[in-house]
Design a protein around this motif. Structure first.
Motif, mmCIF file in Angstrom:
data_model
loop_
_atom_site.group_PDB
_atom_site.id
_atom_site.type_symbol
_atom_site.label_atom_id
_atom_site.label_comp_id
_atom_site.label_asym_id
_atom_site.label_seq_id
_atom_site.Cartn_x
_atom_site.Cartn_y
_atom_site.Cartn_z
ATOM 1 N N LEU A 88 -14.591 -11.581 -0.446
ATOM 2 C CA LEU A 88 -13.351 -11.470 -1.219
ATOM 3 C C LEU A 88 -13.536 -10.615 -2.471
ATOM 4 O O LEU A 88 -12.677 -9.790 -2.804
ATOM 5 C CB LEU A 88 -12.826 -12.857 -1.583
ATOM 6 C CG LEU A 88 -12.361 -13.718 -0.409
ATOM 7 C CD1 LEU A 88 -11.981 -15.112 -0.893
ATOM 8 C CD2 LEU A 88 -11.227 -13.060 0.345
ATOM 9 N N VAL A 89 -14.654 -10.786 -3.155
ATOM 10 C CA VAL A 89 -14.920 -10.015 -4.374
ATOM 11 C C VAL A 89 -15.069 -8.533 -4.050
ATOM 12 O O VAL A 89 -14.511 -7.674 -4.745
ATOM 13 C CB VAL A 89 -16.170 -10.559 -5.109
ATOM 14 C CG1 VAL A 89 -16.659 -9.587 -6.168
ATOM 15 C CG2 VAL A 89 -15.867 -11.920 -5.724
ATOM 16 N N VAL A 108 -13.946 -6.836 -1.387
ATOM 17 C CA VAL A 108 -12.668 -6.266 -0.927
ATOM 18 C C VAL A 108 -11.718 -6.103 -2.117
ATOM 19 O O VAL A 108 -11.063 -5.064 -2.255
ATOM 20 C CB VAL A 108 -12.051 -7.129 0.191
ATOM 21 C CG1 VAL A 108 -10.624 -6.695 0.499
ATOM 22 C CG2 VAL A 108 -12.908 -7.055 1.448
ATOM 23 N N ALA A 109 -11.658 -7.111 -2.986
ATOM 24 C CA ALA A 109 -10.801 -7.014 -4.176
ATOM 25 C C ALA A 109 -11.251 -5.880 -5.086
ATOM 26 O O ALA A 109 -10.420 -5.159 -5.651
ATOM 27 C CB ALA A 109 -10.795 -8.342 -4.929
ATOM 28 N N ALA A 110 -12.555 -5.708 -5.238
ATOM 29 C CA ALA A 110 -13.069 -4.627 -6.081
ATOM 30 C C ALA A 110 -12.599 -3.269 -5.565
ATOM 31 O O ALA A 110 -12.198 -2.404 -6.347
ATOM 32 C CB ALA A 110 -14.597 -4.667 -6.140
ATOM 33 N N GLU A 111 -12.620 -3.103 -4.245
ATOM 34 C CA GLU A 111 -12.159 -1.831 -3.679
ATOM 35 C C GLU A 111 -10.654 -1.667 -3.840
ATOM 36 O O GLU A 111 -10.187 -0.623 -4.282
ATOM 37 C CB GLU A 111 -12.545 -1.732 -2.196
ATOM 38 C CG GLU A 111 -11.840 -0.628 -1.436
ATOM 39 C CD GLU A 111 -12.045 0.783 -1.980
ATOM 40 O OE1 GLU A 111 -11.413 1.707 -1.443
ATOM 41 O OE2 GLU A 111 -12.798 1.006 -2.945
ATOM 42 N N LEU A 112 -9.910 -2.688 -3.486
ATOM 43 C CA LEU A 112 -8.453 -2.560 -3.475
ATOM 44 C C LEU A 112 -7.832 -2.520 -4.869
ATOM 45 O O LEU A 112 -6.810 -1.866 -5.071
ATOM 46 C CB LEU A 112 -7.839 -3.698 -2.662
ATOM 47 C CG LEU A 112 -8.219 -3.733 -1.182
ATOM 48 C CD1 LEU A 112 -7.585 -4.947 -0.504
ATOM 49 C CD2 LEU A 112 -7.830 -2.450 -0.477
ATOM 50 N N LEU A 113 -8.453 -3.211 -5.835
ATOM 51 C CA LEU A 113 -7.834 -3.334 -7.156
ATOM 52 C C LEU A 113 -8.493 -2.504 -8.253
ATOM 53 O O LEU A 113 -7.842 -2.171 -9.236
ATOM 54 C CB LEU A 113 -7.831 -4.810 -7.579
ATOM 55 C CG LEU A 113 -7.123 -5.775 -6.618
ATOM 56 C CD1 LEU A 113 -7.326 -7.207 -7.058
ATOM 57 C CD2 LEU A 113 -5.657 -5.420 -6.481
ATOM 58 N N VAL A 114 -9.773 -2.175 -8.095
ATOM 59 C CA VAL A 114 -10.489 -1.510 -9.184
ATOM 60 C C VAL A 114 -11.002 -0.130 -8.776
ATOM 61 O O VAL A 114 -10.624 0.877 -9.371
ATOM 62 C CB VAL A 114 -11.663 -2.391 -9.694
ATOM 63 C CG1 VAL A 114 -12.408 -1.693 -10.810
ATOM 64 C CG2 VAL A 114 -11.170 -3.753 -10.139
ATOM 65 N N ARG A 172 -10.880 1.690 -5.780
ATOM 66 C CA ARG A 172 -9.929 2.518 -5.029
ATOM 67 C C ARG A 172 -10.547 3.823 -4.511
ATOM 68 O O ARG A 172 -10.016 4.912 -4.721
ATOM 69 C CB ARG A 172 -8.701 2.804 -5.865
ATOM 70 C CG ARG A 172 -7.963 1.554 -6.254
ATOM 71 C CD ARG A 172 -6.789 1.856 -7.132
ATOM 72 N NE ARG A 172 -6.235 0.611 -7.618
ATOM 73 C CZ ARG A 172 -4.952 0.413 -7.804
ATOM 74 N NH1 ARG A 172 -4.090 1.365 -7.558
ATOM 75 N NH2 ARG A 172 -4.523 -0.746 -8.253
#
Length: 106
Positions: A15-16, A18-24, A26
């Motif tokens: 989750l961390v 995937v979130a790092a890619e999608l939210l930070v 990119r």
């Protein structure tokens, strides 16, 4: 009951990342076919090695039963191993991609 020892950190790691890619970060890594080919190659090597290390008939690596879900596929590989592997390889590729894009703009 969800095991805390290995399962929760494995899910959290995915989750961390995937979130790092999608939210930070990119970087667009998830849209690249080379990424998915890399992941397929990684799994292709992970299965025989991890399967040999974790086989229940003669394990080299053992897990506390209360620390994992007990789901094993294929052979005797705990599914948590795939989650951690995915998170680790993806994190490395994301950081590499981020560094690569930073050099282009300098």
């Amino acid at each position: 009951m969800m095991p805390w020892g290995y399962t929760v950190p494995a899910v959290a790691a995915v989750l961390v990342v995937v979130a790092a890619e999608l939210l930070v970060l990119r970087t667009g890594l998830f849209r690249q076919s080379a990424y998915w080919i890399t992941m397929a190659i990684t799994v292709a090597f992970q299965v025989p090695v991890d399967g040999w290390l974790t086989k229940l008939s003669a394990p080299i690596v053992q897990y506390a039963p209360e620390a994992i879900t007990g789901w094993r596929f294929p052979w005797d590989i705990p599914v948590e191993d795939f989650l951690f592997g995915y998170a680790l390889v993806t994190a490395v590729l994301l950081l590499w991609k981020r560094d690569e894009s930073g050099k282009d703009s300098a």
